[in-house]
Design a protein around this motif. Structure first.
Motif, mmCIF file in Angstrom:
data_model
loop_
_atom_site.group_PDB
_atom_site.id
_atom_site.type_symbol
_atom_site.label_atom_id
_atom_site.label_comp_id
_atom_site.label_asym_id
_atom_site.label_seq_id
_atom_site.Cartn_x
_atom_site.Cartn_y
_atom_site.Cartn_z
ATOM 1 N N HIS A 64 15.526 11.957 -15.316
ATOM 2 C CA HIS A 64 14.146 11.563 -15.631
ATOM 3 C C HIS A 64 13.217 11.881 -14.472
ATOM 4 C CE1 HIS A 64 10.958 8.739 -17.158
ATOM 5 N NE2 HIS A 64 10.695 8.705 -15.855
ATOM 6 N N LYS A 65 13.589 11.433 -13.267
ATOM 7 C CA LYS A 65 12.690 11.589 -12.123
ATOM 8 C C LYS A 65 12.482 13.059 -11.767
ATOM 9 C CE LYS A 65 11.683 9.922 -7.475
ATOM 10 N NZ LYS A 65 12.041 8.966 -6.406
ATOM 11 N N ARG A 103 20.869 13.913 -20.214
ATOM 12 C CA ARG A 103 20.310 12.964 -21.176
ATOM 13 C C ARG A 103 18.980 12.411 -20.689
ATOM 14 N NH1 ARG A 103 21.903 7.815 -20.822
ATOM 15 N NH2 ARG A 103 23.945 8.478 -20.028
ATOM 16 N N GLY A 104 18.917 11.995 -19.420
ATOM 17 C CA GLY A 104 17.658 11.490 -18.873
ATOM 18 C C GLY A 104 16.594 12.566 -18.800
ATOM 19 N N LEU A 105 17.000 13.768 -18.427
ATOM 20 C CA LEU A 105 16.071 14.898 -18.330
ATOM 21 C C LEU A 105 15.446 15.200 -19.685
ATOM 22 C CD1 LEU A 105 15.199 17.404 -16.432
ATOM 23 C CD2 LEU A 105 17.038 18.607 -17.644
ATOM 24 N N PHE A 106 16.279 15.340 -20.719
ATOM 25 C CA PHE A 106 15.774 15.751 -22.023
ATOM 26 C C PHE A 106 15.039 14.628 -22.742
ATOM 27 C CE2 PHE A 106 19.107 19.212 -21.859
ATOM 28 C CZ PHE A 106 18.174 20.239 -21.716
ATOM 29 N N ALA A 107 15.368 13.376 -22.449
ATOM 30 C CA ALA A 107 14.622 12.273 -23.059
ATOM 31 C C ALA A 107 13.160 12.337 -22.641
ATOM 32 C CB ALA A 107 15.246 10.938 -22.674
ATOM 33 N N LEU A 108 12.909 12.562 -21.357
ATOM 34 C CA LEU A 108 11.520 12.665 -20.894
ATOM 35 C C LEU A 108 10.892 13.969 -21.373
ATOM 36 C CD1 LEU A 108 9.281 11.333 -19.253
ATOM 37 C CD2 LEU A 108 10.088 12.604 -17.258
ATOM 38 N N ASP A 110 11.514 15.627 -24.117
ATOM 39 C CA ASP A 110 11.176 15.493 -25.538
ATOM 40 C C ASP A 110 9.956 14.597 -25.733
ATOM 41 O OD1 ASP A 110 13.297 17.123 -26.166
ATOM 42 O OD2 ASP A 110 14.645 15.492 -26.751
ATOM 43 N N ALA A 111 9.836 13.561 -24.918
ATOM 44 C CA ALA A 111 8.685 12.657 -25.037
ATOM 45 C C ALA A 111 7.378 13.378 -24.776
ATOM 46 C CB ALA A 111 8.845 11.481 -24.069
ATOM 47 N N HIS A 112 7.438 14.467 -23.990
ATOM 48 C CA HIS A 112 6.224 15.211 -23.657
ATOM 49 C C HIS A 112 6.189 16.591 -24.295
ATOM 50 C CE1 HIS A 112 4.499 12.394 -20.722
ATOM 51 N NE2 HIS A 112 5.748 12.097 -20.429
ATOM 52 N N GLY A 113 7.106 16.888 -25.196
ATOM 53 C CA GLY A 113 7.120 18.184 -25.857
ATOM 54 C C GLY A 113 7.276 19.333 -24.886
ATOM 55 N N CYS A 114 8.105 19.144 -23.860
ATOM 56 C CA CYS A 114 8.258 20.116 -22.779
ATOM 57 C C CYS A 114 9.650 20.731 -22.868
ATOM 58 C CB CYS A 114 8.060 19.421 -21.431
ATOM 59 S SG CYS A 114 7.813 20.517 -20.039
ATOM 60 N N GLU A 115 9.726 22.044 -23.016
ATOM 61 C CA GLU A 115 10.969 22.739 -23.338
ATOM 62 C C GLU A 115 11.607 23.385 -22.116
ATOM 63 O OE1 GLU A 115 12.369 26.304 -26.433
ATOM 64 O OE2 GLU A 115 10.262 25.741 -26.237
ATOM 65 N N LEU A 116 12.918 23.206 -21.962
ATOM 66 C CA LEU A 116 13.663 23.920 -20.922
ATOM 67 C C LEU A 116 13.852 25.370 -21.354
ATOM 68 C CD1 LEU A 116 15.338 23.971 -18.288
ATOM 69 C CD2 LEU A 116 17.320 23.291 -19.662
ATOM 70 N N VAL A 117 13.371 26.321 -20.536
ATOM 71 C CA VAL A 117 13.394 27.736 -20.936
ATOM 72 C C VAL A 117 14.140 28.626 -19.956
ATOM 73 C CG1 VAL A 117 11.274 27.585 -22.308
ATOM 74 C CG2 VAL A 117 11.125 28.129 -19.864
ATOM 75 N N GLY A 118 14.811 28.043 -18.963
ATOM 76 C CA GLY A 118 15.575 28.879 -18.055
ATOM 77 C C GLY A 118 15.867 28.174 -16.746
ATOM 78 N N GLY A 119 16.481 28.910 -15.804
ATOM 79 C CA GLY A 119 16.786 28.352 -14.502
ATOM 80 C C GLY A 119 18.003 28.996 -13.884
ATOM 81 N N ASP A 120 18.729 28.214 -13.081
ATOM 82 C CA ASP A 120 19.889 28.749 -12.378
ATOM 83 C C ASP A 120 20.791 27.589 -11.981
ATOM 84 O OD1 ASP A 120 21.513 30.682 -11.202
ATOM 85 O OD2 ASP A 120 20.526 30.507 -9.254
ATOM 86 N N THR A 121 22.098 27.848 -11.880
ATOM 87 C CA THR A 121 23.042 26.866 -11.368
ATOM 88 C C THR A 121 23.910 27.537 -10.313
ATOM 89 O OG1 THR A 121 24.641 27.398 -13.118
ATOM 90 C CG2 THR A 121 23.162 25.547 -13.511
#
Length: 322
Positions: A64-65, A103-108, A110-121
């Motif tokens: 979330h944070k 789960r915490g990341l996607f809950a926030l 989804d609440a703001h209609g903000c989509e994960l579109v990429g990144g790196d690990t």
């Protein structure tokens, strides 16, 4: 989960059907096109274990944070969230940790209609870096440079509770259990004021999010706008959500509220004629707003107490390299 590779990790915890972006998490780039008449607002924040969060934090709260601190930057610009990327360094693949974090990341998100579109690990010390993208009507973004002498200084929500929680973790302060849980929640799960930021477009003259402490972050507005300010330190000190029942002395309350950091509230300015509009923006976004000072032509920040006397206590903004 031994043998889980980078792409298995991404597929399992971070891949979702693309909504806005025609290219999703699995491609080399995400493609974002702002709507006609809109500008993209982009911000990046990094969270490092031991610097920005404790190793004992609940992973769902950390997820979330990690996004909240970025959404707070969009809020300060008056932008609507669109999408974000996540760069994640992990010491090892921990299924329980990744499930909670995502789960915490996607809950926030989804609440703001903000989509994960990429990144790196990658493998390494625990480190989270998010870049967020938003949109704002061209020319309508809230900036730090618009404050003018005579404007009111406002803040949203509560101030100082994250610093109180940090002092409890450091062992320098004891709080009643209920007060500590409230303060800890503010530290670990801040509320990005996105709705308020959008509601303040056309009303506020300048804005900034409070991440390093009110005194330091308001200073960014004063510098960018070429003005000074007079601030009621005691009005700010009253904004601790933990309230007066904790029996904290006024010096500590001022310190937490003015220089505590990690609040992720908005500090903003607006003309006195806009007071009703500011209060309506607060109601419309279900966000408390409090007037705590005024912009002045003379450079510098002057702190006064409830009686108008100068406050001699000194406050410094958080600085990673100080």
């Amino acid at each position: 989960m031994s043998g889980t590779g980078e792409f298995d990790l991404i597929a399992r915890y971070f891949t979702r059907p693309a909504r806005r972006s025609p290219l999703g998490v699995g491609d080399d780039c995400a493609l974002l096109a702002p709507a006609a008449g809109m500008q993209l607002a982009v911000s990046t924040d990094m969270l490092v274990e031991g610097r920005h969060f404790l190793s004992t934090v609940d992973p769902a709260r950390l997820g979330h944070k990690a996004l909240a601190v970025n959404l707070s930057d969009l809020a300060a610009c008056g932008a609507r969230p669109l999408a974000f990327t996540l760069a994640l360094s992990l010491p090892a693949v921990d299924a329980a940790w990744l499930e909670g974090f995502s789960r915490g990341l996607f809950a926030l998100a989804d609440a703001h209609g903000c989509e994960l579109v990429g990144g790196d690990t990658t493998r390494g010390p625990l480190n989270l870096c998010i870049t967020v993208f938003g949109e704002v009507p061209a020319g309508a973004a809230l900036l730090r440079s618009g404050a003018r002498a005579g404007d009111d200084v406002w803040v949203s929500g509560t101030l100082g509770d994250a610093r109180l929680a940090l002092e409890v973790f450091r062992g320098t302060l004891a709080l009643p259990a209920d007060s500590f849980e409230l303060a800890r929640g503010r530290m670990e799960q801040p509320t990005p004021r996105v709705a308020l930021g959008m509601a303040l477009r056309g009303i506020a003259t300048a804005a900034v999010d409070i991440s390093d402490g009110l005194v330091g972050d308001l200073g960014h507005i004063l510098k960018a706008s070429g003005v000074g300010a007079r601030l009621d330190a005691d009005a700010a000190a009253k904004l601790l959500a933990t309230g007066d029942s904790t029996g904290l002395d006024i010096d500590l309350r001022r310190l937490c509220a003015l220089a505590g950091g990690d609040d992720y509230e908005l500090a903003f300015t607006a003309p006195p004629a806009a007071r009703a509009a500011v209060e309506q923006a607060g109601r419309a976004s279900a966000t408390p707003v409090t007037r705590i000072g005024a912009i002045e032509a003379e450079a510098g920040l002057r702190l006064v107490d409830a009686q108008g006397a100068a406050v001699t206590q000194r406050f410094a903004s958080f600085d990673h390299f100080a």
